[in-house]
Design an enzyme around this catalytic site. Sequence first.
Site, PDB file in Angstrom:
ATOM      1  N   SER A 139      29.553  -8.980  38.134  1.00 12.45           N
ATOM      2  CA  SER A 139      30.697  -8.523  38.746  1.00 12.45           C
ATOM      3  C   SER A 139      31.692  -7.145  38.544  1.00 12.45           C
ATOM      4  CB  SER A 139      32.247  -9.674  37.946  1.00 12.45           C
ATOM      5  OG  SER A 139      31.903  -8.841  37.087  1.00 12.45           O
TER       6      SER A 139
ATOM      7  N   ASP B  93      41.355  -5.780  33.439  1.00 14.59           N
ATOM      8  CA  ASP B  93      42.117  -7.687  33.469  1.00 14.59           C
ATOM      9  C   ASP B  93      41.494  -8.215  32.352  1.00 14.59           C
ATOM     10  OD1 ASP B  93      38.575  -8.017  34.063  1.00 14.59           O
ATOM     11  OD2 ASP B  93      39.525  -8.877  35.543  1.00 14.59           O
TER      12      ASP B  93
ATOM     13  N   HIS C  33      37.415  -6.427  33.757  1.00 14.82           N
ATOM     14  CA  HIS C  33      36.821  -5.563  34.091  1.00 14.82           C
ATOM     15  C   HIS C  33      37.423  -4.115  34.085  1.00 14.82           C
ATOM     16  CE1 HIS C  33      35.665  -9.128  35.532  1.00 14.82           C
ATOM     17  NE2 HIS C  33      34.490  -9.221  36.019  1.00 14.82           N
TER      18      HIS C  33
END
Length: 382
Positions: A43, A344, A347
Site C-alpha cells: 500500500s 490514517d 499510511h
Amino acid sequence: MGCARVFWVFGLLVLGLAGGAAAVLSGGARMCKFPAIYNFGDSNSDTGGRSAALLEVPPPNGETFFGKPSGRFCDGRLIIDLLAGELGLPYLNAYLDSIGTNFRHGANFATGGSSIRQGGYSPFHLDVQISQFMRFKSSTTTLYKQLSSNKGSRRLCEMNLPRPEDFSKALYTMDIGQNDLAYGFQHTTEEQVVASIPDILNQLSRAVQQLYKEGARFFWVHNTGPIGCLPYNVIYYPSKSGNLDRNGCVEPQNKVAQEFNRQLKDMVTQLRAKLQHATFTYVDVYSAKYALISNAKNQGFDDPLKFCCGSYDGYHVDCGKKVIVNGTIYGNPCEDPSRHISWDGIHYSQAANILVANHIFNGSLSNPPIPVAEACQSAKDV
Ligand SMILES: *[C@@H]1O[C@H](CO)[C@@H](O)[C@H](O)[C@H]1NC(C)=O
Ligand SMILES: *[C@@H]1O[C@H](CO)[C@@H](O)[C@H](O)[C@H]1NC(C)=O
C-alpha cells in the site's frame, strides 16, 4: 493525429539513444531518461491495484490532491507518484485496473497489503506481481509486433502500449517487506520474525533475478520504514516498560525493521556482484521517515503519533467510516491533513510523502549516493 506525431518524435528519440547506455550527458550530470517505471510493492506504493481487484479505497482518501478516491491509501500523492513526476513521467496506473488506463510509460503491480512471502494480508504477494509483470511484458510485446504494421500503427498509438525495447531501459522500483514484518508481529514473536528475515529476502532476491532474466537492468530498492512508529502499531502493541523510544515509537519493532534493512542491503550487494549488467540503488527510506518523525514539531506537524483519518482509540473505525456513540463522532477526518505525518494510522500523509521524497530523490540517503534521475549508473561509475 497528435498521437501519431508524438509517436514519431518519440521514435526518433529512441533511435537517438539506441546503441549506447540510456544515460545522456546533460549539464555535467548523467541523466538517465528512463522511458518507464515498473513498480512492485504494497500500500505504500499502490496507485489503484487493491481498489481494482478487491475493495475500493473509500473517501476521504484522495481528498487533498485528487479531490476523490484514487486507489491510494493517502489524502493525496504517494512517493511513487512524486518519483514519476521527478522523472518527467505520468503517474503509474495499476496493472489490475482495466478502466481508462495508460501503460505507455510503465505499470504498477503494487497492491495494498502485499508481502514478499505468500500468505498475509493480500493474495498479490511478490511472486504473483512478478508473474503479472511477465504476462504484461509478453502480451504487450506480442500485440506491439502485430500492430507495428502500417495499418495498425494508429491503433498501436491509441492503445498506449509500452515499447518492447523500453523494458530494458525502464526503472524497476520496489518497496515491499513491511507486511511480512507486520504479519509476523501479529502472529509470532519478534524473535521468530527476525529468524524469518533470511527466507523473506531469499524470495525477494529470486524475484529480482527473475526480472533481470526478463531484461530489467535498473533497480531502485526502498528499504522498510520504522514500522514501530506507525500510530496503529503503537496503539496495538502490548505496552511493556522501556519499549518506547524518545519519540514514542515501539523500539523492539524498529529494531527488527533495522535488521531487515541490514540484510536487505547485503542482499543488494550480493546481487550487484551476481548480476553484472544491472544497476542497483539501495534507498534508506527508514532514515528519511525516522528523521521526519523526530523533527515533526520543527517541520510544522502535530504529534507524529496522532493521525488524521479514522480512529483506533476508544472505537476502532477505519478511515472512510464513522461511528456515533453518545453524540461523539469517531472516525471523521481532521481539518488539515497537512499537519499530520500519518494520514490514517498506517499510511503517511501527502505532506509527509513530499518531505520524504525530497530527502531520498537527491541521493543523500542512497547507496550509491546518486539522484534518482541518474540511477542508471552503477556503483562503479560513481
Ligand atoms: C454511552 O452512554 C451509555 C449510557 O449512558 C453508557 O453506558 C456508555 O458507557 C456510553 N459509552 C461511551 C463510549 O461513552
Ligand atoms: C538532500 O535533501 C535533503 C532534504 O531536503 C537535504 O537535507 C540534503 O542536504 C540534500 N542533500 C544533497 C546532497 O543535496
